[in-house]
Design a protein around this motif. Structure first.
Motif, PDB file in Angstrom:
ATOM      1  N   LEU A   1       1.026  -1.218  -0.025  1.00 17.22           N
ATOM      2  CA  LEU A   1      -0.084  -0.110  -0.088  1.00 17.22           C
ATOM      3  C   LEU A   1       0.916   1.236  -0.185  1.00 17.22           C
ATOM      4  O   LEU A   1       0.336   2.420  -0.554  1.00 17.22           O
ATOM      5  N   ILE A   2       1.941   1.191   0.652  1.00 20.00           N
ATOM      6  CA  ILE A   2       3.061   2.227   0.468  1.00 20.00           C
ATOM      7  C   ILE A   2       3.468   2.671  -0.935  1.00 20.00           C
ATOM      8  O   ILE A   2       3.479   3.968  -1.214  1.00 20.00           O
ATOM      9  N   PHE A   3       3.561   1.812  -1.760  1.00 24.12           N
ATOM     10  CA  PHE A   3       3.844   2.027  -3.327  1.00 24.12           C
ATOM     11  C   PHE A   3       2.610   2.857  -3.871  1.00 24.12           C
ATOM     12  O   PHE A   3       2.586   3.591  -4.588  1.00 24.12           O
ATOM     13  N   LEU A   4       1.443   2.437  -3.383  1.00 21.75           N
ATOM     14  CA  LEU A   4       0.265   2.988  -4.019  1.00 21.75           C
ATOM     15  C   LEU A   4      -0.040   4.424  -3.404  1.00 21.75           C
ATOM     16  O   LEU A   4      -0.319   5.354  -4.275  1.00 21.75           O
ATOM     17  N   MET A   5       0.285   4.547  -2.105  1.00 20.82           N
ATOM     18  CA  MET A   5       0.308   5.845  -1.616  1.00 20.82           C
ATOM     19  C   MET A   5       1.359   6.828  -2.260  1.00 20.82           C
ATOM     20  O   MET A   5       1.065   7.928  -2.611  1.00 20.82           O
ATOM     21  N   ILE A   6       2.578   6.164  -2.462  1.00 20.39           N
ATOM     22  CA  ILE A   6       3.686   7.121  -3.075  1.00 20.39           C
ATOM     23  C   ILE A   6       3.144   7.580  -4.483  1.00 20.39           C
ATOM     24  O   ILE A   6       3.137   8.621  -5.074  1.00 20.39           O
TER      25      ILE A   6
ATOM     26  N   MET B   1      -9.817  -0.420  10.726  1.00 16.85           N
ATOM     27  CA  MET B   1      -9.101  -0.257  11.914  1.00 16.85           C
ATOM     28  C   MET B   1      -9.594  -1.474  12.955  1.00 16.85           C
ATOM     29  O   MET B   1      -8.587  -2.084  13.735  1.00 16.85           O
ATOM     30  N   THR B   2     -10.819  -1.921  12.900  1.00 15.94           N
ATOM     31  CA  THR B   2     -11.229  -2.980  13.765  1.00 15.94           C
ATOM     32  C   THR B   2     -10.446  -4.148  13.416  1.00 15.94           C
ATOM     33  O   THR B   2     -10.170  -4.944  14.438  1.00 15.94           O
ATOM     34  N   LEU B   3     -10.402  -4.462  12.045  1.00 15.97           N
ATOM     35  CA  LEU B   3      -9.744  -5.643  11.708  1.00 15.97           C
ATOM     36  C   LEU B   3      -8.347  -5.740  12.013  1.00 15.97           C
ATOM     37  O   LEU B   3      -7.670  -6.657  12.452  1.00 15.97           O
TER      38      LEU B   3
ATOM     39  N   GLN C   1      -4.208   9.595   3.394  1.00 15.25           N
ATOM     40  CA  GLN C   1      -4.599   9.283   5.131  1.00 15.25           C
ATOM     41  C   GLN C   1      -5.261   8.099   5.070  1.00 15.25           C
ATOM     42  O   GLN C   1      -4.710   7.288   5.952  1.00 15.25           O
ATOM     43  N   PHE C   2      -6.084   7.530   4.204  1.00 17.02           N
ATOM     44  CA  PHE C   2      -6.788   6.492   4.459  1.00 17.02           C
ATOM     45  C   PHE C   2      -5.816   5.103   4.038  1.00 17.02           C
ATOM     46  O   PHE C   2      -5.870   4.202   4.883  1.00 17.02           O
ATOM     47  N   LEU C   3      -4.965   5.330   3.259  1.00 14.48           N
ATOM     48  CA  LEU C   3      -4.159   4.253   2.664  1.00 14.48           C
ATOM     49  C   LEU C   3      -3.079   4.101   3.799  1.00 14.48           C
ATOM     50  O   LEU C   3      -2.694   2.953   4.248  1.00 14.48           O
ATOM     51  N   MET C   4      -2.565   5.199   4.267  1.00 16.62           N
ATOM     52  CA  MET C   4      -1.653   5.152   5.380  1.00 16.62           C
ATOM     53  C   MET C   4      -2.136   4.671   6.416  1.00 16.62           C
ATOM     54  O   MET C   4      -1.385   3.768   7.293  1.00 16.62           O
ATOM     55  N   SER C   5      -3.185   4.957   6.986  1.00 18.97           N
ATOM     56  CA  SER C   5      -4.103   4.302   8.302  1.00 18.97           C
ATOM     57  C   SER C   5      -4.211   2.819   8.039  1.00 18.97           C
ATOM     58  O   SER C   5      -3.815   2.025   9.138  1.00 18.97           O
TER      59      SER C   5
ATOM     60  N   GLY D   1      -0.681  -3.732   9.470  1.00 22.91           N
ATOM     61  CA  GLY D   1       0.824  -4.025   9.482  1.00 22.91           C
ATOM     62  C   GLY D   1       1.084  -4.465  10.872  1.00 22.91           C
ATOM     63  O   GLY D   1       2.010  -5.044  11.159  1.00 22.91           O
ATOM     64  N   GLY D   2       0.294  -4.275  11.764  1.00 22.62           N
ATOM     65  CA  GLY D   2       0.655  -4.335  13.260  1.00 22.62           C
ATOM     66  C   GLY D   2       1.114  -5.676  13.522  1.00 22.62           C
ATOM     67  O   GLY D   2       2.050  -6.190  14.332  1.00 22.62           O
TER      68      GLY D   2
END
Length: 169
Positions: free
Chosen positions: A26-31, A142-144, A56-60, A66-67
């Motif tokens: 997702l970081i590549f999509l955001m970049i 977020m819940t997932l 912001q949604f992608l970074m969230s 990824g946690g």
């Protein structure tokens, strides 16, 4: 350790590994999105208003999903005053003990996440931006993410408990 616990640990590890490996892209999509926005703004003079919100949604999603993978790979930050001097069994025992507090924290966080998600869906909560995006998808993510982290925390607890006893899972 019983076979059910071994299966649980293997299953959660596989799930979080898959989720983490998919999510890290997702970081590549955001970049790419931010790069496209920058180019369209400077070269073509056509700014895209919703890029910041979508980024912001992608970074969230990147951070939240990824946690569990980060915990599984032992890539989180650890304060190391005495820990490095302890034996591997002592470290595993300390990790198992502190995992109890982490699981409690994550259960409380999950209760809040579920409550917030239900409220967002019931009310139809949206962003306060020019284009009002619904917040339900990011609240569900977020819940997932909290669920995945909770599953990984319990799996890590079992691994640390086994390691403290001198058994490998």
């Amino acid at each position: 350790m019983p076979n059910i616990i071994k299966s649980y640990v293997r299953g959660v590890d596989a799930l979080n590994k898959f989720t983490g490996l998919v999510t890290m892209h997702l970081i590549f999509l955001m970049i790419g999105l931010l790069l496209y926005s920058s180019i369209s703004r400077t070269i073509f003079d056509t700014p895209i208003n919703s890029v910041v919100t979508i980024s912001q949604f992608l970074m969230s999603a990147y951070y939240l999903l990824g946690g569990g993978y980060s915990m599984q790979q032992d890539a989180h930050v650890r304060m190391d005053l005495f820990y490095s001097r302890w034996s591997p069994k002592g470290q595993a025992g300390a990790d198992a003990f502190t995992s109890i507090f982490l699981v409690f924290y994550l259960v409380v966080l999950l209760i809040g996440a579920i409550s917030s998600t239900v409220y967002t869906i019931e009310v139809g909560q949206k962003t306060r931006t020019l284009i009002q995006y619904p917040l339900a998808p990011i609240k569900i993510i977020m819940t997932l993410g909290v669920v995945l982290m909770l599953l990984q925390a319990t799996a890590t607890f079992f691994k640390d408990l086994a390691k403290a006893r001198g058994v490998t899972l």
